[in-house]
Design a protein around this motif. Structure first.
Motif, short mmCIF file in Angstrom:
data_model
loop_
_atom_site.label_atom_id
_atom_site.label_comp_id
_atom_site.label_asym_id
_atom_site.label_seq_id
_atom_site.Cartn_x
_atom_site.Cartn_y
_atom_site.Cartn_z
N ALA A 24 0.85 -1.19 0.00
CA ALA A 24 0.00 0.00 0.00
C ALA A 24 0.88 1.24 0.00
O ALA A 24 1.96 1.25 0.60
N LYS A 25 0.42 2.30 -0.64
CA LYS A 25 1.26 3.50 -0.80
C LYS A 25 0.95 4.60 0.20
O LYS A 25 1.75 5.52 0.37
N THR A 26 -0.20 4.56 0.85
CA THR A 26 -0.54 5.60 1.82
C THR A 26 -0.77 5.00 3.19
O THR A 26 -1.04 3.80 3.32
N GLU A 27 -0.64 5.83 4.21
CA GLU A 27 -0.87 5.35 5.58
C GLU A 27 -2.31 4.87 5.75
O GLU A 27 -2.57 3.90 6.47
N GLN A 28 -3.25 5.55 5.09
CA GLN A 28 -4.65 5.18 5.21
C GLN A 28 -4.92 3.81 4.59
O GLN A 28 -5.66 3.00 5.16
N SER A 29 -4.34 3.55 3.43
CA SER A 29 -4.56 2.25 2.78
C SER A 29 -3.80 1.14 3.50
O SER A 29 -4.25 -0.01 3.53
N PRO A 66 -1.31 7.16 -10.01
CA PRO A 66 -0.38 8.22 -9.59
C PRO A 66 -0.69 8.73 -8.19
O PRO A 66 -1.13 9.87 -8.00
N ILE A 67 -0.49 7.88 -7.20
CA ILE A 67 -0.82 8.25 -5.83
C ILE A 67 0.48 8.42 -5.05
O ILE A 67 1.26 7.49 -4.91
N GLU A 68 0.74 9.64 -4.59
CA GLU A 68 1.98 9.93 -3.89
C GLU A 68 1.74 10.31 -2.44
O GLU A 68 2.45 9.86 -1.55
N PHE A 69 0.73 11.13 -2.20
CA PHE A 69 0.51 11.61 -0.83
C PHE A 69 -0.97 11.88 -0.62
O PHE A 69 -1.64 12.47 -1.47
N ALA A 260 -15.70 17.24 0.86
CA ALA A 260 -15.29 16.51 -0.35
C ALA A 260 -13.87 15.97 -0.19
O ALA A 260 -13.56 14.86 -0.66
N LEU A 261 -13.01 16.72 0.48
CA LEU A 261 -11.64 16.26 0.73
C LEU A 261 -11.63 15.05 1.66
O LEU A 261 -10.88 14.09 1.43
N SER A 262 -12.46 15.10 2.68
CA SER A 262 -12.53 13.99 3.62
C SER A 262 -13.03 12.72 2.93
O SER A 262 -12.49 11.62 3.15
N LEU A 263 -14.04 12.87 2.09
CA LEU A 263 -14.55 11.73 1.33
C LEU A 263 -13.51 11.22 0.35
O LEU A 263 -13.34 10.00 0.17
N SER A 264 -12.77 12.13 -0.27
CA SER A 264 -11.72 11.73 -1.22
C SER A 264 -10.60 10.98 -0.52
O SER A 264 -10.03 10.03 -1.08
N GLU A 265 -10.27 11.41 0.70
CA GLU A 265 -9.24 10.70 1.46
C GLU A 265 -9.63 9.24 1.65
O GLU A 265 -8.83 8.32 1.41
N LYS A 266 -10.88 9.01 2.07
CA LYS A 266 -11.36 7.64 2.29
C LYS A 266 -11.40 6.86 0.98
O LYS A 266 -11.05 5.67 0.93
N THR A 267 -11.81 7.53 -0.09
CA THR A 267 -11.92 6.87 -1.39
C THR A 267 -10.55 6.51 -1.95
O THR A 267 -10.35 5.41 -2.49
N LEU A 268 -9.59 7.43 -1.82
CA LEU A 268 -8.22 7.14 -2.27
C LEU A 268 -7.63 5.99 -1.49
O LEU A 268 -6.91 5.14 -2.05
N ALA A 269 -7.93 5.93 -0.19
CA ALA A 269 -7.44 4.81 0.62
C ALA A 269 -8.02 3.50 0.12
O ALA A 269 -7.30 2.49 0.02
N GLU A 270 -9.32 3.51 -0.19
CA GLU A 270 -9.96 2.28 -0.68
C GLU A 270 -9.39 1.87 -2.03
O GLU A 270 -9.11 0.68 -2.27
N ILE A 271 -9.20 2.83 -2.92
CA ILE A 271 -8.65 2.51 -4.25
C ILE A 271 -7.25 1.93 -4.12
O ILE A 271 -6.92 0.90 -4.73
N ASP A 272 -6.41 2.57 -3.31
CA ASP A 272 -5.03 2.07 -3.16
C ASP A 272 -5.02 0.72 -2.44
O ASP A 272 -4.13 -0.10 -2.68
N PHE A 273 -5.98 0.49 -1.57
CA PHE A 273 -6.13 -0.80 -0.89
C PHE A 273 -6.34 -1.92 -1.92
O PHE A 273 -5.71 -2.99 -1.85
N HIS A 274 -7.20 -1.66 -2.91
CA HIS A 274 -7.43 -2.66 -3.95
C HIS A 274 -6.18 -2.84 -4.82
O HIS A 274 -5.86 -3.96 -5.23
#
Length: 357
Positions: A24-29, A66-69, A260-274
């Motif tokens: 995983a690339k992010t702390e959330q994922s 392209p997920i960096e941060f 929208a940022l908070s929702l995007s954070e969760k969504t990016l975590a889910e995408i990177d998780f997959h």
């Protein structure tokens, strides 16, 4: 539940999740990977496997999102008067990641769950650019961030130049320098002062800022430079006020996007998780399992995913068709436990949307 947790521990499923987290690339994922719980609902299992399949399709191009941060949005208190420079830059980086991932998946996937997920992501290029253009590479507000700030810095440079000229003239003046302990200047409370001999303190008009421990040296701000020091301090105060105004303005813009940022954070975590599951599948040279609705288990050439050796002996296993039970026998170190653990792990991994080696 306790038996289930003990079983996962005995099968070393926690070690599988540790391995998965590394992809995983992010702390959330990473947190999603570490806390992954296998599903029991067949629809949920198939959805998870489809997401892994879609992510692996991207990796097989070969390519990657392209997920960096991604910032931890919950730690930003936008109810305060303003966010710091670093916090605003983290917001801008998250906006950039969100926009790029949204664009990337939109261009590379069709009729896909991950593409639908990406549609949720925020893409506010105007705010993103506004924040990035406000700061330099050292996270300082650019001197030309606003016309007002640019003018203040110009005035500051002019006054500091005048101050240096006046200070230099004083140091080069024999009538002045003869009163100094040393022919240099120093600062007190961010104001330029000179080290004047006690015997000459009455001969140097100005403001006394400090006295040495021996009372032999007086730190005096000469009257000639008091107005210049005052002006410089005034301009610096105005610069500080303008910077606070800039930070407050950007923070107010962020407030509009915070949900929208908070929702995007969760969504990016889910995408990177997959994608983490897909990256792990590539590493293991794993394949997607077929999920059946009837009670059959069948594995071909299965390899224990935690064995880090060359030429792993593969095993086939089948139950539910011709056999309702299976007895596994053999000598010690013959691989009975590894085989049974592999079967258990494969079931847990499949129910978690992971591919199997």
């Amino acid at each position: 539940m306790e038996i289930t947790l003990k079983s996962r521990k005995a099968l070393e499923f926690d070690k599988i999740l540790d391995k998965l987290s590394n992809f995983a690339k992010t702390e959330q994922s990473k947190a999603l990977c570490a806390n992954l719980t296998p599903h029991d609902n067949i629809a949920a299992i198939k959805r998870e496997l489809q997401c892994t399949r879609e992510a692996k399709f991207i990796l097989d191009m070969p390519n990657d999102i392209p997920i960096e941060f991604v910032a931890n949005i919950s730690r930003f208190n936008v109810l305060t008067s303003y966010l710091t420079e670093e916090e605003l830059i983290d917001i801008a980086k998250t906006l950039k990641t969100s926009r790029l991932v949204k664009k990337f998946l939109s261009e590379n996937l069709e009729n896909a769950i991950l593409k639908d997920l990406a549609e949720i992501l925020i893409a506010d290029r105007e705010l993103e650019d506004k924040i990035f253009n406000t700061f330099d590479e050292n996270l300082n507000i650019r001197h030309d961030a606003t016309a007002e700030l640019k003018g203040l810095y110009s005035a500051l440079r002019d006054n500091e130049k005048n101050l240096r000229t006046t200070v230099s003239a004083l140091l080069n003046s024999p009538d002045f320098s003869k009163h100094l302990q040393e022919n240099i200047y120093t600062t007190r409370d961010d104001r330029i002062v000179f080290q004047v001999m006690a015997s000459s303190k009455s001969k140097v008009p100005g403001i006394v800022h400090d006295v040495s421990a021996t009372n032999k040296t007086f730190y005096i701000e000469p009257a000639q430079i008091v107005p210049l020091n005052n002006k410089i301090r005034e301009i610096k105060s105005q610069i500080h006020s303008e910077m606070i105004k800039i930070l407050t303005g950007l923070t107010n813009l962020v407030k509009d996007d915070i949900k929208a940022l908070s929702l995007s954070e969760k969504t990016l975590a889910e995408i990177d998780f997959h994608f983490a599951k897909a990256r792990y599948a590539v590493k293991l040279q794993a394949v997607e399992p077929d999920i059946l609705t009837h009670k059959i288990i069948e594995f071909e050439n299965m390899k224990h995913p935690l064995l880090n050796v060359e030429n792993i002996v593969t095993n086939n296993f089948e139950i539910g068709k011709d056999y309702k039970s299976v007895v596994i026998t053999g000598s010690n170190t013959g691989g009975k436990t590894v085989t049974i653990k592999t079967i258990g792990l494969f079931i847990l991994m499949a129910k978690s949307g992971m591919f199997l080696p």
